[in-house]
Scaffold this active site. Structure first.
Site, PDB file in Angstrom:
ATOM      1  N   ASP A 130       0.813  -1.294  -0.050  1.00  0.00           N
ATOM      2  CA  ASP A 130       0.074   0.049   0.037  1.00  0.00           C
ATOM      3  C   ASP A 130       0.868   1.180   0.062  1.00  0.00           C
ATOM      4  O   ASP A 130       2.122   1.296  -0.039  1.00  0.00           O
ATOM      5  CB  ASP A 130      -0.984  -0.205   1.257  1.00  0.00           C
ATOM      6  N   TRP A 165      -3.077   3.257  -5.834  1.00  0.00           N
ATOM      7  CA  TRP A 165      -4.395   3.931  -6.203  1.00  0.00           C
ATOM      8  C   TRP A 165      -4.162   4.923  -7.404  1.00  0.00           C
ATOM      9  O   TRP A 165      -4.917   5.852  -7.685  1.00  0.00           O
ATOM     10  CB  TRP A 165      -4.660   4.951  -4.915  1.00  0.00           C
ATOM     11  N   GLY A 166      -3.020   4.328  -8.189  1.00  0.00           N
ATOM     12  CA  GLY A 166      -3.042   5.310  -9.716  1.00  0.00           C
ATOM     13  C   GLY A 166      -2.262   6.445  -9.706  1.00  0.00           C
ATOM     14  O   GLY A 166      -2.275   7.329 -10.607  1.00  0.00           O
ATOM     15  N   GLU A 167      -1.695   6.723  -8.549  1.00  0.00           N
ATOM     16  CA  GLU A 167      -1.068   7.759  -8.352  1.00  0.00           C
ATOM     17  C   GLU A 167       0.368   8.038  -9.033  1.00  0.00           C
ATOM     18  O   GLU A 167       0.872   7.029  -9.343  1.00  0.00           O
ATOM     19  CB  GLU A 167      -0.758   8.370  -6.700  1.00  0.00           C
ATOM     20  N   ASP A 187     -10.254   3.602  -3.786  1.00  0.00           N
ATOM     21  CA  ASP A 187     -10.867   2.364  -3.208  1.00  0.00           C
ATOM     22  C   ASP A 187     -12.196   2.231  -3.653  1.00  0.00           C
ATOM     23  O   ASP A 187     -12.956   3.025  -3.625  1.00  0.00           O
ATOM     24  CB  ASP A 187     -10.817   2.403  -1.525  1.00  0.00           C
TER      25      ASP A 187
END
Ligand code: GLA
Length: 388
Positions: A130, A165-167, A187
């Protein structure tokens, strides 16, 4: 050296987060493993059982090692891994590139090699990694690269599941990091808007998925029906209809996302199982060549807007998987002109269509096929190219 098949195809499994968040323990995980075998999930291809956040103590031990919470996991992680492996399944765990996990437990920042060795010693096969509490001055890309090297060198074959998260333009560098799958979105929530928005957000990204590095649109909410213990994920936002879960599963399957079940499979209804265990959809998702699915907009575009479209995925045996999606309201006719897939009338071809939800042949069509699809529903066909 033999080439590992780990991560070659999108992962199939179950993850504890969507339904249970912090409330996890070894009894639950063992029950899921038992059900994987007895209820046909393993036979359908599901393999990984993954514990998400909240499995450890709040502090490392005096040697800096992560410690499994002895109240939740009294037998320890090695014993749990052995239990899962005895069933022919694989075991996944979770950590974070930052100093802490999203729920505030110790993260792997500056402990990457130590933690990779610990995970290997416990016998894990999958690590979700994460992005919370990343020190601001540190480049996140480097942290994924660091863990990618640590895992490749830990002495065990471990699937690396990145979750930023695609960052930070993750598409541009994630394959290079060694990650076998990468979260491209925030999410998921157990409601229709969330499913729709996540899918739409990835429609122009079909070139950023493929063997050994799959675009992960997040874990499935199929069958949850509002059953999360977490307000944000679902207990307050509602749940979906079975039709919406079917469409969710179809989108994820066609788009090549890993299919990680997020519901409580101990309580799965027949409808939920029919979705999760649909062999025709799983075969499309697990096609060995892992080509991205491209979108075709139905004509006239001004009428359909952005929320009705077809997805087309070329399969290894020459068939085409085609999904007709109506994410909008009201019935829609979705005309597919075969021209738009490179099949003009002059090619001498026709398509023989098989309905992957009804499990029946629909017949042979030339030039066009125009099903009517109800609101939030879909039709998924497997098309064989035949002579006209
Ligand atoms: C982040 C991730 C989720 C889940 C939680 C755990 O929000 O995106 O998938 O792992 O952390 O805290």
């Amino acid at each position: 050296m033999t080439i590992s098949k780990t991560g070659m195809l999108p992962a199939l499994g179950w993850n504890s987060w969507n339904t249970f968040t912090w409330d996890i323990n070894e009894t639950l995980i063992k029950e899921v493993a038992d059900l994987f075998v007895s209820e046909g999930y393993q036979e359908a291809g599901y393999e990984y059982i993954v514990i998400d956040d909240c499995w450890s103590l709040r502090e490392r031990d005096e040697n800096g090692n992560l410690v499994a919470d002895p109240k939740k996991f009294p037998s320890g992680m090695k014993a749990l891994a052995d239990y899962i492996h005895e069933k022919g399944l694989k075991f996944g765990m979770y950590s974070c590139a930052g100093t802490h996990t999203c729920a505030g437990y110790p993260g792997s920042f500056e402990h990457e090699f130590q933690d990779a060795a610990q995970f290997a010693a416990w016998g894990i096969d999958f690590l979700k990694y994460d992005y919370c509490f990343k020190p601001r001055q540190i480049n996140g890309e480097l942290l994924y690269k660091r863990m990618g090297i640590a895992l490749k060198n830990c002495g065990r074959d471990i699937l690396f599941s990145a979750c930023n998260w695609g960052e930070d333009n993750v598409y541009q560098w994630i394959r290079e990091s060694g990650a076998h799958m990468y979260r491209s979105t925030g999410d998921i929530q157990d409601n229709w808007d969330s499913i729709k928005n996540l899918a739409l957000s990835q429609l122009e990204k079909e070139c950023y998925t493929g063997n050994y590095c799959h675009n992960d649109i997040d874990m499935l909410v199929v069958g949850m029906h509002g059953g999360s213990n977490n307000d944000f994920i679902g207990s307050k936002v509602g749940g979906c209809t079975d039709t919406e879960y079917k469409t969710h599963f179809s989108l994820w399957a066609l788009m090549g996302s890993p299919l990680m079940i997020g519901c409580d499979i101990r309580k799965a209804s027949k409808e939920t199982k029919d979705i999760l265990l649909n062999k025709d959809l799983i075969a499309i998702n697990q096609d060995p060549e892992c080509r991205g699915a491209y979108r075709i907009k139905p004509e006239p575009q001004w009428f359909h807007g952005y929320d009705a479209f077809m997805l087309v995925k070329l399969l290894a045996n020459g068939d085409l998987a085609i999904g007709f999606f109506n994410l909008g309201e009201g019935n829609r006719e979705l005309p597919l002109l075969f021209w738009d897939m490179g099949l003009p009338y002059a090619s001498g071809t026709a398509l023989s269509l098989y309905d992957c939800w009804e499990h029946k042949e629909l017949g042979t069509f030339t030039e066009r096929f125009a099903p009517t699809v109800a609101a939030h529903d879909c039709l998924v066909v497997r098309a064989k190219v035949v002579k006209r």
